[in-house]
Each structure stands twice: as structure tokens, then as C-alpha cells.
Design a protein around this motif. Structure first.
Motif, PDB file in Angstrom:
ATOM      1  N   UNK A 154       5.410  29.297  19.813  1.00  0.00           N
ATOM      2  CA  UNK A 154       5.540  28.740  18.465  1.00  0.00           C
ATOM      3  C   UNK A 154       4.420  29.280  17.581  1.00  0.00           C
ATOM      4  N   UNK A 155       4.752  29.652  16.357  1.00  0.00           N
ATOM      5  CA  UNK A 155       3.770  30.218  15.437  1.00  0.00           C
ATOM      6  C   UNK A 155       2.728  29.183  15.042  1.00  0.00           C
ATOM      7  N   UNK A 156       1.460  29.557  15.143  1.00  0.00           N
ATOM      8  CA  UNK A 156       0.353  28.657  14.814  1.00  0.00           C
ATOM      9  C   UNK A 156       0.071  28.723  13.314  1.00  0.00           C
ATOM     10  N   UNK A 157       0.724  27.858  12.576  1.00  0.00           N
ATOM     11  CA  UNK A 157       0.563  27.816  11.130  1.00  0.00           C
ATOM     12  C   UNK A 157      -0.321  26.638  10.740  1.00  0.00           C
ATOM     13  N   UNK A 161      -0.854  21.254  15.253  1.00  0.00           N
ATOM     14  CA  UNK A 161      -1.831  20.912  16.280  1.00  0.00           C
ATOM     15  C   UNK A 161      -1.821  22.035  17.305  1.00  0.00           C
ATOM     16  N   UNK A 162      -2.986  22.578  17.627  1.00  0.00           N
ATOM     17  CA  UNK A 162      -3.042  23.775  18.470  1.00  0.00           C
ATOM     18  C   UNK A 162      -4.017  23.607  19.623  1.00  0.00           C
ATOM     19  N   UNK A 163      -3.816  24.438  20.636  1.00  0.00           N
ATOM     20  CA  UNK A 163      -4.773  24.596  21.727  1.00  0.00           C
ATOM     21  C   UNK A 163      -5.434  25.952  21.528  1.00  0.00           C
ATOM     22  N   UNK A 175      -7.159  20.873  18.684  1.00  0.00           N
ATOM     23  CA  UNK A 175      -7.531  20.576  17.308  1.00  0.00           C
ATOM     24  C   UNK A 175      -6.327  20.800  16.371  1.00  0.00           C
ATOM     25  N   UNK A 176      -6.496  20.398  15.125  1.00  0.00           N
ATOM     26  CA  UNK A 176      -5.496  20.665  14.088  1.00  0.00           C
ATOM     27  C   UNK A 176      -5.950  21.866  13.279  1.00  0.00           C
ATOM     28  N   UNK A 177      -5.050  22.807  13.067  1.00  0.00           N
ATOM     29  CA  UNK A 177      -5.363  24.003  12.287  1.00  0.00           C
ATOM     30  C   UNK A 177      -5.037  23.722  10.819  1.00  0.00           C
ATOM     31  N   UNK A 178      -6.045  23.852   9.955  1.00  0.00           N
ATOM     32  CA  UNK A 178      -5.813  23.639   8.524  1.00  0.00           C
ATOM     33  C   UNK A 178      -6.353  24.829   7.742  1.00  0.00           C
ATOM     34  N   UNK A 179      -5.983  24.911   6.477  1.00  0.00           N
ATOM     35  CA  UNK A 179      -6.468  25.978   5.609  1.00  0.00           C
ATOM     36  C   UNK A 179      -7.011  25.366   4.327  1.00  0.00           C
ATOM     37  N   UNK A 180      -8.229  25.755   3.983  1.00  0.00           N
ATOM     38  CA  UNK A 180      -8.888  25.270   2.766  1.00  0.00           C
ATOM     39  C   UNK A 180      -9.609  26.429   2.095  1.00  0.00           C
ATOM     40  N   UNK A 204      -5.624  31.405  19.803  1.00  0.00           N
ATOM     41  CA  UNK A 204      -4.702  30.277  19.846  1.00  0.00           C
ATOM     42  C   UNK A 204      -3.805  30.439  21.067  1.00  0.00           C
ATOM     43  N   UNK A 205      -3.904  29.524  21.997  1.00  0.00           N
ATOM     44  CA  UNK A 205      -3.115  29.597  23.225  1.00  0.00           C
ATOM     45  C   UNK A 205      -1.694  29.103  22.998  1.00  0.00           C
ATOM     46  N   UNK A 206      -1.546  28.076  22.171  1.00  0.00           N
ATOM     47  CA  UNK A 206      -0.222  27.542  21.916  1.00  0.00           C
ATOM     48  C   UNK A 206      -0.256  26.403  20.921  1.00  0.00           C
ATOM     49  N   UNK A 207       0.923  25.983  20.517  1.00  0.00           N
ATOM     50  CA  UNK A 207       1.083  24.890  19.553  1.00  0.00           C
ATOM     51  C   UNK A 207       1.594  23.655  20.291  1.00  0.00           C
ATOM     52  N   UNK A 208       1.036  22.508  19.968  1.00  0.00           N
ATOM     53  CA  UNK A 208       1.463  21.255  20.581  1.00  0.00           C
ATOM     54  C   UNK A 208       2.771  20.805  19.917  1.00  0.00           C
TER      55      UNK A 208
END
Length: 215
Positions: A154-157, A161-163, A175-180, A204-208
Motif C-alpha cells: 500500500x502506498x505510504x501517503x 499510519x505506517x511502520x 507512527x502517522x505520516x503527515x506533511x506540513x 517505510x516498511x508498510x502501511x497499517x
């Protein structure tokens, strides 16, 4: 059954595998495969897993979950309601969880699996949450000891929530991936923990894709 058919058809389209080719791999007639994919006949669990393996998806396995009937034992219940196909995925550890993706055999040797109705795009695996960094005072909160299902394909956008894993760390982090402001950060849901700037060094290993608790 519908999810299994959907998954098989999608993989056949991706690999450009026709029913004839799939039937040849399975050692059966094209008509037999067609009956399964159109629900004219229902394959058994072993046959469903044979099809997945023939399409190169050895990391998936169909299992059955039996529901307790809500009505009295004398009432008839359709098999479609009583027996439900689920996928099962291996449970990994936080040290080198990418081994599940890069070498599934090692993880499968531990013989621990958990079920899910989610059919993964990649070699999905479960992790058991450690610590309270993702426990939030409100909104989405994922507490310690909950199981999370991770899909590496799954694409980590931003917003997911990502590993993730840093090159100097033996263990992955959740953690949660965010953009600021044009920058990406790995942010805990627990506000007492600091956010960390995400850089290309971090993998990024994967998306939760699912979280569940056991009682």
C-alpha cells in the motif's frame, strides 16, 4: 467467496493470466476454473489456496471462521452465513519486520497466524503494538497489545499510519505520516511523544490497514 473471486480475477488481470493458463497450472479443465470464478460451483479451502499459489501468492492463505448461530440450533442457516472465508497472515516481531516481505518462509516457520477479512496487495503481516506512543486522548487510538495488520504494497501517503525503520535502528517504529509546509514527519498519536522529521534515510516498511484487540 466474493472476496476470493475478486482477488483472483484482479491478480489474473495483473499477470495477464487467462482461465486456460490458470487451468493448466492447476491441472484441471478451463470450464472447472470458470465455474469457480462465476460461482456456479464453490471450491473447497484447499482448492482456493491452490489457485492463490498458482498465481504466485503463497503468502496468502484462505481459512474458515465458524460463526456461532444467533438463532436456535433447530433453525436452518445458509452455509454462506455460517462459514466465511478469511485470509490469515503471519505475526512478526518489531526487529526486522521486513523479513516477512523479503523472506516469508522464515516467518511462516514460527507457525503463528491471525485471521482477517482484508485481502492484501502485498505480503501482509501482523505486529503486536508495544508502548503507548500511538494511544491518543481522543480520536483514533491504538493501544498497547493491539494487533495491527501491515501491508507493504500500500502506498505510504500523508495521513496513513505506517511502520518505518531508520538505518541505525534494529527495531521498526509505528507512527502517522503527515506533511506540513512541504516537509513530512512521523508523528505519534500520543501528544507527549515528539514528532520526527521524515527523511529519505528512513524506510517505510508498510502501511497499517487494520487494527484489532483480543479479549
Amino acid at each position: 467467496m466474493d472476496k476470493w473471486i475478486e482477488l483472483v480475477k484482479a491478480k489474473m488481470s495483473e499477470l495477464k493470466v487467462t482461465q486456460e493458463i490458470l487451468a493448466e497450472r492447476l491441472g484441471m479443465s478451463q470450464g472447472g476454473v470458470g465455474h469457480w470464478l462465476t460461482k456456479r460451483r464453490q471450491p473447497g479451502i484447499d482448492d482456493m489456496n491452490r489457485v492463490l499459489q498458482a498465481l504466485g501468492m503463497e503468502f496468502l492463505e484462505v481459512a474458515l471462521v465458524i460463526r456461532e448461530p444467533e438463532s436456535s440450533p433447530d433453525d436452518e442457516m445458509p452455509l454462506s452465513q455460517k462459514y466465511n472465508p478469511y485470509f490469515r497472515y503471519p505475526v512478526s516481531g518489531w526487529r526486522e519486520p521486513a523479513e516477512v516481505r523479503d523472506g516469508e518462509q522464515a516467518v511462516y516457520g514460527k507457525a503463528r497466524f491471525e485471521l482477517s477479512d482484508y485481502h492484501a496487495q502485498g505480503a501482509a503481516f501482523w505486529l503486536k503494538v508495544a508502548g503507548d506512543a500511538m494511544t491518543a486522548p481522543s480520536g483514533i487510538s491504538i493501544a498497547e497489545d493491539m494487533l495491527i495488520l501491515v501491508d507493504p504494497a500500500v502506498s505510504a501517503e500523508p495521513g496513513k499510519l505506517v511502520i518505518a525503520q531508520w538505518p541505525d535502528s534494529a527495531e521498526a517504529t509505528f507512527r502517522k505520516l503527515i506533511e506540513e509546509g512541504g516537509q513530512r514527519y512521523l508523528v505519534p498519536l500520543n501528544p507527549t511523544y515528539p514528532k520526527v522529521l521524515y527523511t529519505e534515510e528512513c524506510r517505510i516498511i508498510g502501511v497499517v490497514v487494520q487494527a484489532t484487540a483480543k479479549f
